[in-house]
Scaffold this motif. Structure first.
Motif, short mmCIF file in Angstrom:
data_model
loop_
_atom_site.label_atom_id
_atom_site.label_comp_id
_atom_site.label_asym_id
_atom_site.label_seq_id
_atom_site.Cartn_x
_atom_site.Cartn_y
_atom_site.Cartn_z
N GLU B 52 165.51 -14.11 -53.38
CA GLU B 52 166.23 -15.08 -52.29
C GLU B 52 167.95 -15.02 -52.11
O GLU B 52 167.71 -15.22 -51.16
CB GLU B 52 165.57 -16.89 -52.42
CG GLU B 52 166.80 -17.53 -53.67
CD GLU B 52 166.09 -17.12 -54.79
OE1 GLU B 52 165.21 -16.06 -55.00
OE2 GLU B 52 166.88 -17.68 -55.47
N LYS B 54 170.60 -12.63 -50.30
CA LYS B 54 171.02 -11.38 -49.53
C LYS B 54 172.35 -10.82 -50.87
O LYS B 54 173.56 -11.15 -51.23
CB LYS B 54 172.21 -11.85 -48.52
CG LYS B 54 171.05 -12.59 -47.59
CD LYS B 54 172.08 -13.06 -47.07
CE LYS B 54 171.20 -13.90 -45.58
NZ LYS B 54 171.76 -14.91 -44.80
N LEU B 66 169.87 -13.81 -37.95
CA LEU B 66 170.35 -14.49 -39.30
C LEU B 66 169.36 -14.27 -39.70
O LEU B 66 168.41 -14.70 -39.46
CB LEU B 66 170.45 -16.10 -39.05
CG LEU B 66 170.08 -17.23 -39.94
CD1 LEU B 66 171.28 -17.14 -40.93
CD2 LEU B 66 170.21 -18.55 -39.76
N GLU B 68 166.81 -14.84 -43.30
CA GLU B 68 166.90 -15.94 -44.65
C GLU B 68 165.24 -15.40 -45.27
O GLU B 68 164.37 -14.96 -44.90
CB GLU B 68 166.13 -17.56 -43.98
CG GLU B 68 167.32 -17.48 -43.09
CD GLU B 68 167.13 -19.38 -42.88
OE1 GLU B 68 168.31 -19.93 -42.99
OE2 GLU B 68 166.36 -19.48 -42.26
N ARG B 69 165.14 -15.82 -47.09
CA ARG B 69 164.35 -15.39 -47.69
C ARG B 69 164.10 -16.41 -48.13
O ARG B 69 164.28 -16.25 -49.79
CB ARG B 69 163.90 -13.95 -48.43
CG ARG B 69 163.17 -13.88 -48.86
CD ARG B 69 163.11 -11.61 -49.62
NE ARG B 69 161.90 -12.11 -49.89
CZ ARG B 69 161.90 -11.49 -50.92
NH1 ARG B 69 162.87 -10.31 -51.18
NH2 ARG B 69 161.07 -10.65 -51.48
N THR B 70 163.72 -18.00 -48.15
CA THR B 70 163.90 -18.67 -48.69
C THR B 70 162.90 -18.82 -50.00
O THR B 70 161.58 -18.25 -49.64
CB THR B 70 163.01 -20.45 -47.75
OG1 THR B 70 164.65 -20.17 -46.72
CG2 THR B 70 163.43 -21.17 -48.63
N SER B 75 160.20 -13.57 -45.26
CA SER B 75 161.18 -13.37 -44.97
C SER B 75 161.65 -13.29 -43.22
O SER B 75 160.63 -13.00 -42.55
CB SER B 75 162.08 -12.29 -45.18
OG SER B 75 163.86 -12.15 -44.24
#
Lengths: 116, 114
Positions: B52, B54, B66, B68-70, B75
């Motif tokens: 998760e 960067k 933007l 994200e990879r919660t 992603s």
């Protein structure tokens, strides 16, 4: 600056003839070189890579590539082209100093057209 | 084994709107990359996730993007607000993270900003 050049936008070859897709590179450290192919409406697929060792690298679908350090080239070759080889080919390089990462620098791509 | 999945495959939006692209990597691949190809030019790196986190976002064009990879699985890449120059094909790729291993790419999202 690190870069990859594919000088030909398109390469045309008759089926059964040998093909060459050209690639030259510029990196500061040791070059790690890759070829990927993209068929229509598909993602890029790995063909082959040069990391170290023999300058002639063999890959998928009968393709091979020759690493030439003095000419900073990594041309893709195949002895006998097939119509099904028609696709978009990308050369890529990773700077050996950049650590273990998939951060690649790609060329602009070369469209290979193989005619029957 | 399922490959890298991206959706939508195509998106057409107007300048100023927001678009969110999604990428599902191969299960178990900790490394996830976003790349972009604009106007038939070279494919350019955008950013790299390890799980998760960067790892490298040096290729992100500006703060309108933007990623994200919660949870370290899928992603998303959001563009807000979209500009004309954002048009292109956005590729996602994943890998296990071994040294110099190959990347597995998705089919890409063709984004057209009008």
């Amino acid at each position: 600056a690190q870069s990859v050049a594919q000088p030909e936008d398109q390469v045309n070859v008759a089926e059964g003839n040998p093909l060459t897709v050209k690639c030259t590179y510029s990196v500061s450290g040791n070059p790690y070189l890759f070829w990927y192919v993209q068929y229509p409406n598909r993602g890029l697929q790995f063909l082959l890579k040069y990391i170290t060792g023999d300058n002639l690298v063999k890959g998928s679908y009968g393709f091979e590539a020759e690493f030439n350090k003095s000419q900073t080239s990594f041309h893709l070759k195949k002895p006998s082209a097939l119509v099904s080889d028609s696709a978009l080919y990308f050369c890529a390089v990773r700077d050996g100093r950049s650590g273990n990462t998939g951060k690649l620098i790609f060329g602009q791509g070369t469209t290979l057209q193989v005619k029957p | 084994e399922a490959g890298v999945t991206q959706f939508p495959s195509h998106s057409v939006i107007e300048k100023g709107q927001t678009v969110t692209l999604r990428c599902d990597p191969i299960s178990g691949h900790d490394n996830l990359y976003w790349y972009r190809r604009v106007m038939g030019k070279e494919i350019k790196f955008l950013l790299h996730f390890v799980k998760e986190s960067k790892q490298d976002e040096s290729g992100m064009p500006n703060n309108r993007f933007l990623a994200e990879r919660t949870g370290g699985t899928y992603s998303t890449l959001k563009v807000q607000p979209a500009e004309l120059e954002d048009s292109g094909v956005y590729f996602c790729a994943s890998s296990l993270g071994r040294v110099n291993e190959k990347l597995f790419f998705g089919s890409g999202t063709q984004l057209s900003v009008l």
